[in-house]
Design an enzyme around this catalytic site. Structure first.
Site, PDB file in Angstrom:
ATOM      1  N   SER A 273       0.823  -1.209   0.000  1.00 27.22           N
ATOM      2  CA  SER A 273       0.000   0.000   0.000  1.00 27.22           C
ATOM      3  C   SER A 273       0.856   1.258   0.000  1.00 27.22           C
ATOM      4  O   SER A 273       1.938   1.295   0.582  1.00 27.22           O
ATOM      5  CB  SER A 273      -0.893   0.022   1.245  1.00 27.22           C
ATOM      6  OG  SER A 273      -1.675  -1.137   1.304  1.00 27.22           O
TER       7      SER A 273
ATOM      8  N   SER B  10       2.291  -3.846   8.057  1.00 28.00           N
ATOM      9  CA  SER B  10       2.202  -4.519   9.359  1.00 28.00           C
ATOM     10  C   SER B  10       3.564  -5.072   9.761  1.00 28.00           C
ATOM     11  O   SER B  10       4.247  -5.695   8.948  1.00 28.00           O
ATOM     12  CB  SER B  10       1.217  -5.686   9.303  1.00 28.00           C
ATOM     13  OG  SER B  10      -0.061  -5.212   8.989  1.00 28.00           O
TER      14      SER B  10
ATOM     15  N   GLU C 173      -3.769 -14.753   0.581  1.00 29.21           N
ATOM     16  CA  GLU C 173      -4.116 -13.947   1.745  1.00 29.21           C
ATOM     17  C   GLU C 173      -5.603 -14.087   2.070  1.00 29.21           C
ATOM     18  O   GLU C 173      -5.982 -14.254   3.213  1.00 29.21           O
ATOM     19  CB  GLU C 173      -3.754 -12.490   1.461  1.00 29.21           C
ATOM     20  CG  GLU C 173      -3.964 -11.551   2.640  1.00 29.21           C
ATOM     21  CD  GLU C 173      -3.384 -10.163   2.385  1.00 29.21           C
ATOM     22  OE1 GLU C 173      -3.198  -9.788   1.206  1.00 29.21           O
ATOM     23  OE2 GLU C 173      -3.128  -9.457   3.375  1.00 29.21           O
TER      24      GLU C 173
HETATM   25  C1  LIG Z   1      -4.639  -3.498  10.295  1.00 30.90           C
HETATM   26  C2  LIG Z   1      -4.181  -3.257   8.899  1.00 30.90           C
HETATM   27  C3  LIG Z   1      -3.037  -3.888   8.444  1.00 30.90           C
HETATM   28  C4  LIG Z   1      -2.575  -3.651   7.158  1.00 30.90           C
HETATM   29  N1  LIG Z   1      -1.402  -4.241   6.777  1.00 30.90           N
HETATM   30  C5  LIG Z   1      -0.898  -3.963   5.551  1.00 30.90           C
HETATM   31  C6  LIG Z   1       0.375  -4.492   5.167  1.00 30.90           C
HETATM   32  O1  LIG Z   1       1.015  -5.229   5.925  1.00 30.90           O
HETATM   33  N2  LIG Z   1       0.881  -4.163   3.966  1.00 30.90           N
HETATM   34  C7  LIG Z   1       0.192  -3.377   3.089  1.00 30.90           C
HETATM   35  O2  LIG Z   1       0.683  -3.156   2.002  1.00 30.90           O
HETATM   36  N3  LIG Z   1      -1.022  -2.844   3.425  1.00 30.90           N
HETATM   37  C8  LIG Z   1      -1.572  -3.127   4.638  1.00 30.90           C
HETATM   38  N4  LIG Z   1      -2.789  -2.579   5.000  1.00 30.90           N
HETATM   39  C9  LIG Z   1      -3.450  -1.666   4.086  1.00 30.90           C
HETATM   40  C10 LIG Z   1      -4.668  -2.257   3.406  1.00 30.90           C
HETATM   41  O3  LIG Z   1      -4.319  -3.172   2.409  1.00 30.90           O
HETATM   42  C11 LIG Z   1      -5.483  -1.086   2.864  1.00 30.90           C
HETATM   43  O4  LIG Z   1      -5.952  -0.382   3.980  1.00 30.90           O
HETATM   44  C12 LIG Z   1      -6.648  -1.503   2.017  1.00 30.90           C
HETATM   45  O5  LIG Z   1      -6.206  -2.045   0.791  1.00 30.90           O
HETATM   46  C13 LIG Z   1      -7.608  -0.346   1.749  1.00 30.90           C
HETATM   47  O6  LIG Z   1      -6.917   0.753   1.261  1.00 30.90           O
HETATM   48  P1  LIG Z   1      -7.086   2.196   1.969  1.00 30.90           P
HETATM   49  O7  LIG Z   1      -6.865   2.016   3.412  1.00 30.90           O
HETATM   50  O8  LIG Z   1      -6.258   3.146   1.233  1.00 30.90           O
HETATM   51  O9  LIG Z   1      -8.604   2.552   1.796  1.00 30.90           O
HETATM   52  P2  LIG Z   1      -9.298   3.218   0.522  1.00 30.90           P
HETATM   53  O10 LIG Z   1      -8.913   2.464  -0.691  1.00 30.90           O
HETATM   54  O11 LIG Z   1      -9.098   4.659   0.548  1.00 30.90           O
HETATM   55  O12 LIG Z   1     -10.816   2.859   0.836  1.00 30.90           O
HETATM   56  C14 LIG Z   1     -11.616   3.631   1.742  1.00 30.90           C
HETATM   57  C15 LIG Z   1     -13.039   3.103   1.641  1.00 30.90           C
HETATM   58  O13 LIG Z   1     -13.502   3.216   0.296  1.00 30.90           O
HETATM   59  C16 LIG Z   1     -13.916   1.977  -0.200  1.00 30.90           C
HETATM   60  N5  LIG Z   1     -13.580   1.846  -1.617  1.00 30.90           N
HETATM   61  C17 LIG Z   1     -12.406   2.122  -2.235  1.00 30.90           C
HETATM   62  N6  LIG Z   1     -12.476   1.785  -3.532  1.00 30.90           N
HETATM   63  C18 LIG Z   1     -13.694   1.285  -3.746  1.00 30.90           C
HETATM   64  C19 LIG Z   1     -14.383   0.728  -4.878  1.00 30.90           C
HETATM   65  N7  LIG Z   1     -13.791   0.620  -6.080  1.00 30.90           N
HETATM   66  N8  LIG Z   1     -15.640   0.288  -4.702  1.00 30.90           N
HETATM   67  C20 LIG Z   1     -16.237   0.374  -3.493  1.00 30.90           C
HETATM   68  N9  LIG Z   1     -15.663   0.873  -2.405  1.00 30.90           N
HETATM   69  C21 LIG Z   1     -14.406   1.312  -2.526  1.00 30.90           C
HETATM   70  C22 LIG Z   1     -13.160   0.967   0.617  1.00 30.90           C
HETATM   71  O14 LIG Z   1     -13.806  -0.268   0.620  1.00 30.90           O
HETATM   72  C23 LIG Z   1     -13.130   1.616   1.982  1.00 30.90           C
HETATM   73  O15 LIG Z   1     -14.322   1.344   2.644  1.00 30.90           O
HETATM   74  C24 LIG Z   1      -3.285  -2.797   6.290  1.00 30.90           C
HETATM   75  C25 LIG Z   1      -4.455  -2.200   6.731  1.00 30.90           C
HETATM   76  C26 LIG Z   1      -4.901  -2.404   8.016  1.00 30.90           C
HETATM   77  C27 LIG Z   1      -6.143  -1.726   8.462  1.00 30.90           C
END
Ligand SMILES: Cc1cc2nc3c(=O)[nH]c(=O)nc-3n(C[C@H](O)[C@H](O)[C@H](O)COP(=O)(O)OP(=O)(O)OC[C@H]3O[C@@H](n4cnc5c(N)ncnc54)[C@H](O)[C@@H]3O)c2cc1C
Lengths: 383, 328
Positions: free
Chosen positions: A128, A160, A243
């Protein structure tokens, strides 16, 4: 359909049980998200490895036992039955390991898998970015080729365990002209490389569970790339399948939680709301259903079948059942739910669990994204 | 340990599905609705495929199959919304009857109605040759009093007082759960097909994310109800100690999946879904009917509760298939 274990499978269970009873720490470890607890968990990884339990499904040559998925499920059942600690190396063993097994060269397998199974190298996932979350194809961090090295610059986030881990597996743009899914590569590097800066992020519970990673012209040898240059997206999708699919959250975890929840309900039955009562039963039923489905999928995979977009069904089910179960526990606890330490001095594990369960529908691809995948790839609805 | 169907089981499913897809079409449903009758051709067709003798021992001229196969057939009956009393007669009653009666059922010459105090009605009493009531097999009464039901293809009659037979209840609940799963699958398909073809704002409604997510949620619910059904069928087949709990779980899971599928499907159909014109209503009403039959959700949940919370039933990760629980 044959839902009986063989005598050999039962004997295997007995072997795991005996080992776990003798080795699982008697007092719970500190949280994996803090330095002290992390070190305790890594020590536990090494203890597991000493019993050759690092990753039972892997070939013996890579520190495994060459067992099938049914034995893995039995192992997990005994692991959670014994109340053993979380796996510090889950990113390695459940995500990167299977990816290397599928896409790595023999040299890479020998180099990375054994230390992973032995808990000698702990891995973080660096995918990410601030502007590439759900939309991972928007990744901007670059890896520019310079002879037999890549020079990596950019920023990853939410990684993480990165605050303490040894190595990370990242996805970087190796073709600066490319857009979206093309031109990405899957590259492994040590987190103590010159030019890497790690900034821990405080999570909802206050500990540093994940971190930002800054790359400033970090040099990484080309042989650390998994699969071909520009093939990173496909490799990452395979990893994401692991995953969301079978391994990351084994059913035993939720069955153990459901059992504890039933015990909690019995303590609080007199004050429990009807909704909490309902939710406790649902948690038990759903954990059972998840286990049954996993055995069913395992049988298909053992017979040579493949899990594709079905993994998305799985990810939604376990993350939502986990949240509902912990929500029920918080409700049962009533006014004590807010306490971090319970009156008897124990940590409020239900609160910790509830907080963590809130991240389940977000990480590993948000549940909204999973629903898109189900609708488009399984039901065939138009994009 | 192998949670897969055998080749024979898969072939059985395919054969029934092919037959019903070809012969028990929505046009047949609509015709039967108007004519208010049963369809002798479907009864004969299913008997001809051996379904009457599915559970009858081979030595008695049947197929000698078990409850997993019975549940496989029942899912298909639910998918096609078959209303002939074949499920009650051949998949529930058979093993509880004597060998002469079993042979008659295999030949398609005996129809059985099922009486149990848990139901405030008896289905198909008019066409039945006999009634299984408690442990007794009674002749069917003349001119039974009809009861009005919302399901246009279901025929219900006033109850007969009798003792409760748990074996009957469990088997019937299992077969009802299987039909609910089949119905839920079909409703998801109907709604998905509609979403691919109905256009609004210049595009198929299935391209809208709200519609996608509704349908995906049904897919998840179904995916995790199915294995619960198969485990219950397996346990019943093995006469496992926990069979009643597993059957109750299957009934609850199948009911939830079918009710969600029904509500979602109507929403996806818009006003069309609220009409009598669209086939969906046949499955929806059958789901309501089967949800309440043979123990409703609350009844089955209480039985689970009594074991999981009230009783000393061992639970936890190591108990899913514990061998002492697989043998009664
Ligand atoms: C506890 C935790 C551990 C993590 N560990 C890792 C890790 O080890 N390595 C890593 O790389 N990442 C990690 N992540 C990141 C995780 O993969 C991302 O948080 C996730 O992919 C969502 O991206 P974002 O947080 O940018 O949310 P966003 O993409 O900004 O999404 C925000 C909201 O919008 C919704 N949304 C976005 N796009 C769409 C769509 N096309 N249609 C409908 N709804 C949509 C989402 O579902 C969400 O509800 C971790 C996250 C958490 C919370």
């Amino acid at each position: 359909m044959d839902l009986e274990y063989t005598p050999e499978q039962n004997a295997f269970r007995a072997e795991v049980r005996a080992w776990m009873e003798a080795h699982v720490p008697k007092t719970p470890l500190k949280t994996l998200e803090g330095r002290e607890g992390y070190d305790q968990h890594v020590e536990w990884e090494r203890e597991l490895a000493s019993g050759n339990w690092g990753m039972v499904t892997w070939p013996e040559a890579y520190g495994g036992r060459g067992l099938d998925l049914i034995r893995w499920l039995i192992f997990e059942e005994e692991y959670y039955r014994a109340g053993a600690p979380l796996r510090a190396n889950q990113n390695g063993i459940f995500l990167l390991g299977p990816t290397i097994m599928e896409y790595g060269t023999d040299e890479q397998k020998a180099r990375f898998l054994t230390p992973m199974a032995k808990g000698e190298v702990i891995w973080a996932q660096a995918w990410s970015e601030p502007n590439a979350g759900s939309d991972m194809a928007a990744i901007r961090s670059r890896a520019v080729r310079d002879g037999d090295h890549y020079v990596i610059s950019g920023q990853k986030t939410w990684s993480s365990r990165a605050a303490f881990a040894d190595w990370c597996f990242g996805i970087f743009r190796t073709d600066s002209e490319s857009k979206r899914h093309k031109g990405l590569s899957f590259i492994l590097l040590p987190l103590d490389s010159p030019g890497v800066t790690i900034r821990p992020i405080r999570q909802l519970h206050g500990e540093t569970g994940f971190a930002e990673i800054f790359f400033d012209e970090v040099r990484v040898p080309v042989e650390n790339r998994i699969a071909g240059e520009g093939e990173g997206w496909n490799v990452a999708m395979a990893t994401a399948g692991f995953e969301r699919g079978l391994m990351l959250r084994s059913p035993a975890r939720f069955q153990a939680a459901a059992k504890r929840l039933v015990a909690l309900y019995k303590e609080h039955a007199a004050t429990a709301s009807p909704a909490a009562h309902e939710a406790v039963l649902q948690a038990w039923m759903d954990a059972e259903a998840y286990a049954l489905n996993t055995y069913s999928v395992a049988a298909t995979v053992i017979a040579g079948g493949h899990i594709g977009a079905e993994a998305s069904l799985n990810k939604i089910f376990w993350s939502e059942l986990d949240r509902a179960a912990h929500r029920a526990a918080m409700s049962l606890l009533g006014a004590t739910a807010e306490l971090r330490t319970l009156p008897d001095g124990a940590a409020n594990i239900w609160q910790e669990g509830y907080i963590f369960s809130l991240s389940g529908p977000i990480y590993a691809g948000s549940n909204e994204i999973q629903r898109n995948i189900i609708a488009e790839r399984l039901l065939g609805l138009p994009r | 340990m192998d949670f897969r169907f055998t080749e024979d089981q898969l072939n059985l499913r395919e054969a029934i599905r092919d037959y019903l897809t070809g012969e028990h079409t929505p046009e047949v449903l609509r015709r039967l609705d108007v004519e208010g009758g049963r369809d002798a051709a479907i009864w004969d067709g299913l008997i001809g495929m051996g379904i009457g003798g599915l559970l009858v021992p081979e030595a008695e001229g049947g197929l000698g199959m078990g409850l997993i196969e019975a549940a496989i057939v029942a899912v298909e009956l639910g998918r096609a919304n078959v209303s002939e009393p074949i499920a009650d007669t051949a998949l529930v009653a058979t093993p509880l009857l004597g060998s002469d009666q079993r042979a008659a059922i295999a030949a398609g010459a005996l129809k059985v109605a099922l009486a149990h105090p848990i139901n405030p009605w008896i289905a198909d009493l008019d066409s039945a040759d006999m009634v299984l009531a408690g442990e007794a097999a009674l002749p069917a009464p003349e001119d039974p009093a009809p009861v009005d039901t919302v399901d246009p293809l279901r025929r219900l009659f006033a109850p007969i007082e009798c003792a409760a037979d748990d074996r009957l209840l469990d088997r019937a609940a299992l077969i009802a759960a299987a039909q609910l799963i089949g119905g839920a699958e079909r409703m998801l398909e109907l709604a998905t097909d509609y979403a691919k073809t109905r256009e609004q704002f210049g595009q198929p409604i299935g391209s809208f994310q709200a519609i996608k997510h509704h349908l995906a949620t049904v897919a998840v619910k179904l995916e995790f109800a199915r294995p619960v059904l198969w485990r219950a069928a397996y346990a019943a087949q093995q006469r496992a100690a926990r069979t009643p709990i597993h059957i109750s779980h299957a009934k609850v899971a199948a009911t939830d999946a079918a009710m969600l599928a029904a509500e979602t499907a109507i929403q996806v159909h818009g006003a069309m879904g609220y009409t009598y014109e669209v086939d969906l209503h046949f499955w929806m009403k059958r789901a309501w009917a089967l949800a309440g039959a043979w123990g409703d959700r609350a009844w089955h949940q209480r039985r689970i509760e009594a074991a999981v919370i009230g009783g000393g039933m061992a639970i936890g990760p190591e108990t899913t298939f514990a061998s002492e629980l697989n043998h009664g």
